[in-house]
Scaffold this motif. Sequence first.
Motif, PDB file in Angstrom:
ATOM      1  N   ASN A  53      -9.216  30.509 -56.519  1.00 37.26           N
ATOM      2  CA  ASN A  53     -10.625  30.532 -57.572  1.00 37.26           C
ATOM      3  C   ASN A  53      -9.768  31.164 -58.630  1.00 37.26           C
ATOM      4  OD1 ASN A  53     -12.317  29.408 -55.830  1.00 37.26           O
ATOM      5  ND2 ASN A  53     -12.894  31.283 -54.934  1.00 37.26           N
ATOM      6  N   GLU A  54      -8.613  31.745 -58.714  1.00 36.72           N
ATOM      7  CA  GLU A  54      -7.989  32.494 -60.045  1.00 36.72           C
ATOM      8  C   GLU A  54      -7.833  31.454 -60.966  1.00 36.72           C
ATOM      9  OE1 GLU A  54      -4.468  34.784 -58.986  1.00 36.72           O
ATOM     10  OE2 GLU A  54      -5.681  36.034 -57.762  1.00 36.72           O
ATOM     11  N   GLY A  55      -7.463  30.181 -60.778  1.00 42.00           N
ATOM     12  CA  GLY A  55      -7.103  29.342 -61.998  1.00 42.00           C
ATOM     13  C   GLY A  55      -6.297  28.118 -61.343  1.00 42.00           C
ATOM     14  N   ASP A  56      -5.747  27.396 -62.375  1.00 41.39           N
ATOM     15  CA  ASP A  56      -4.793  26.111 -61.932  1.00 41.39           C
ATOM     16  C   ASP A  56      -3.994  26.504 -61.112  1.00 41.39           C
ATOM     17  OD1 ASP A  56      -6.374  25.175 -63.707  1.00 41.39           O
ATOM     18  OD2 ASP A  56      -4.969  24.991 -65.162  1.00 41.39           O
ATOM     19  N   ILE A  57      -3.465  25.620 -60.223  1.00 42.26           N
ATOM     20  CA  ILE A  57      -2.545  25.704 -59.042  1.00 42.26           C
ATOM     21  C   ILE A  57      -1.656  24.493 -59.336  1.00 42.26           C
ATOM     22  CG2 ILE A  57      -2.393  25.699 -56.740  1.00 42.26           C
ATOM     23  CD1 ILE A  57      -4.913  26.674 -56.550  1.00 42.26           C
ATOM     24  N   LEU A  58      -0.381  24.584 -59.102  1.00 40.29           N
ATOM     25  CA  LEU A  58       0.569  23.684 -59.177  1.00 40.29           C
ATOM     26  C   LEU A  58       1.685  23.790 -58.077  1.00 40.29           C
ATOM     27  CD1 LEU A  58       1.524  23.854 -63.014  1.00 40.29           C
ATOM     28  CD2 LEU A  58       0.257  21.877 -62.146  1.00 40.29           C
ATOM     29  N   PHE A  59       1.726  22.666 -57.590  1.00 42.27           N
ATOM     30  CA  PHE A  59       2.693  22.554 -56.285  1.00 42.27           C
ATOM     31  C   PHE A  59       3.846  21.697 -56.755  1.00 42.27           C
ATOM     32  CE2 PHE A  59      -1.539  22.842 -54.240  1.00 42.27           C
ATOM     33  CZ  PHE A  59      -1.450  24.067 -53.437  1.00 42.27           C
ATOM     34  N   ASP A  60       5.153  21.823 -56.039  1.00 45.92           N
ATOM     35  CA  ASP A  60       6.293  21.300 -56.302  1.00 45.92           C
ATOM     36  C   ASP A  60       6.704  21.091 -57.678  1.00 45.92           C
ATOM     37  OD1 ASP A  60       6.701  21.034 -53.614  1.00 45.92           O
ATOM     38  OD2 ASP A  60       5.200  19.093 -53.653  1.00 45.92           O
ATOM     39  N   CYS A  61       6.353  22.210 -58.279  1.00 45.41           N
ATOM     40  CA  CYS A  61       6.701  22.447 -60.048  1.00 45.41           C
ATOM     41  C   CYS A  61       7.659  23.473 -60.375  1.00 45.41           C
ATOM     42  CB  CYS A  61       5.500  22.299 -60.764  1.00 45.41           C
ATOM     43  SG  CYS A  61       4.253  20.978 -60.805  1.00 45.41           S
ATOM     44  N   TRP A  62       8.473  23.401 -61.375  1.00 40.83           N
ATOM     45  CA  TRP A  62       9.171  24.390 -62.233  1.00 40.83           C
ATOM     46  C   TRP A  62       9.278  24.072 -63.580  1.00 40.83           C
ATOM     47  CZ3 TRP A  62      10.893  20.113 -59.568  1.00 40.83           C
ATOM     48  CH2 TRP A  62      12.191  19.523 -59.978  1.00 40.83           C
ATOM     49  N   LEU A  63       9.536  25.146 -64.245  1.00 40.01           N
ATOM     50  CA  LEU A  63       9.775  25.148 -65.486  1.00 40.01           C
ATOM     51  C   LEU A  63      11.272  25.290 -65.928  1.00 40.01           C
ATOM     52  CD1 LEU A  63       7.184  27.743 -66.783  1.00 40.01           C
ATOM     53  CD2 LEU A  63       7.079  25.490 -67.096  1.00 40.01           C
ATOM     54  N   ALA A  64      11.812  24.226 -66.964  1.00 41.01           N
ATOM     55  CA  ALA A  64      13.006  24.204 -67.351  1.00 41.01           C
ATOM     56  C   ALA A  64      13.143  24.235 -68.784  1.00 41.01           C
ATOM     57  CB  ALA A  64      13.472  22.999 -66.614  1.00 41.01           C
ATOM     58  N   PRO A  65      14.051  25.046 -69.327  1.00 38.99           N
ATOM     59  CA  PRO A  65      14.275  25.073 -70.785  1.00 38.99           C
ATOM     60  C   PRO A  65      15.029  23.816 -71.054  1.00 38.99           C
ATOM     61  CG  PRO A  65      15.619  26.608 -69.731  1.00 38.99           C
ATOM     62  CD  PRO A  65      14.813  25.885 -68.679  1.00 38.99           C
ATOM     63  N   SER A  66      14.813  22.992 -72.093  1.00 40.85           N
ATOM     64  CA  SER A  66      15.752  22.092 -72.465  1.00 40.85           C
ATOM     65  C   SER A  66      16.091  21.881 -74.184  1.00 40.85           C
ATOM     66  CB  SER A  66      14.860  20.637 -72.412  1.00 40.85           C
ATOM     67  OG  SER A  66      13.794  20.549 -73.127  1.00 40.85           O
ATOM     68  N   LYS A  67      17.318  22.027 -74.383  1.00 47.12           N
ATOM     69  CA  LYS A  67      17.933  22.345 -75.495  1.00 47.12           C
ATOM     70  C   LYS A  67      17.677  20.510 -76.354  1.00 47.12           C
ATOM     71  CE  LYS A  67      20.697  26.124 -75.131  1.00 47.12           C
ATOM     72  NZ  LYS A  67      21.851  26.830 -75.694  1.00 47.12           N
TER      73      LYS A  67
END
Length: 118
Positions: free
Chosen positions: A23-37
Amino acid sequence: MTRYFALLKNLEALEAERNRISNEGDILFDCWLAPSKPGGTARTGKAHWQLRSRKAQSAGKKSKYIKASEVGQYEAAIDRGKTLRQLDKKIELLRKRIEQIDAIIASTEIVMPDVGRT
């Protein structure tokens, strides 16, 4: 018998925790953040952020560019997904243990008080 009731209480606590997190908010499964130049003829060396996934998420794509200001929100959603996955595993293990104990109780015909069972 006290261990049985402790398992039931633990199960209830884990399910309450799962509901609170979902109930706290959005949920993402099997995801990650990646920086890209940026590549090519880009003039800035600023890194852009991408939300990456093993499975297609939005509009059938596995990656999505996000704003730097949104990184915190996405990190929180990813953390919630990881925590929920761990809680689901713990809940499933507890349910299996409780089912095993219930089967043993049923086979020995011990009368159990109906405490905390739904």
